[in-house]
Design an enzyme around this catalytic site. Sequence first.
Site: not given
Length: 232
Positions: A170, A201
């Site tokens: 992420d 993400h």
Amino acid sequence: MSLNTKIATLEGEDTLGAYVARPEGTPRAAIIVIQEIFGVNPGILQKCDKWAAAGYLAVAPDLFWRQEPGVSLDPDVEEDFQKALGMMGKNNPDKSIKDIEATIHWIRREAGVQSVGCVGYCMGGMLAYLTATRTDINASVGYYGVMIDQMLNESHAIAHPLMLHVPTADHFVNPEAQSKMHEGLDPLPKVTLHDYEGLDHGFATEMGKRRNEEGAQLADSRTEAFFAEHLG
């Protein structure tokens, strides 16, 4: 404008819009779908519709109503993406939690469904965590929640089950932040963290280039089982 319901704020002095998807027959429970920074956009509507098809009352409150009611942005459009970042920067998470709490009250009092869960994404993942620490919601799930590592001082207040989906690559939540989340939350009996190796993400978005099909299906299957266990 896809919002189809008005919900009174906690103070009762205003209303916020929401998208409500209803199942056929009596809902098995209710699920609040907490938006990303892109508003109650088509992806969030689709998630609500999926929960309704699975037998849940699904409600997505418009948490940007103080800035631009009904805003709907496309994360794959750079101009929209930059606007979304600006809107998140101006958003007050404390007020958003109060809006989510007002949504819980509306579901229980107006819709007549007592068992309520929430599932949030990105900014909504962080808000799902705060909903678990600040409200009496029955169960919470957060996907790629941002800034949770900075809010671990609230973890002692988690009274009901919480699940967090954490993609290890992420680019908004670095490895140090992920490590702090694990250190602070893994020991808590009500909390479950799942890591998704190499995913980024937004991997469980309904549409667009961020989606990873295999990862999304795995995370969503875990979420479905979690709600089936804790909501009914």
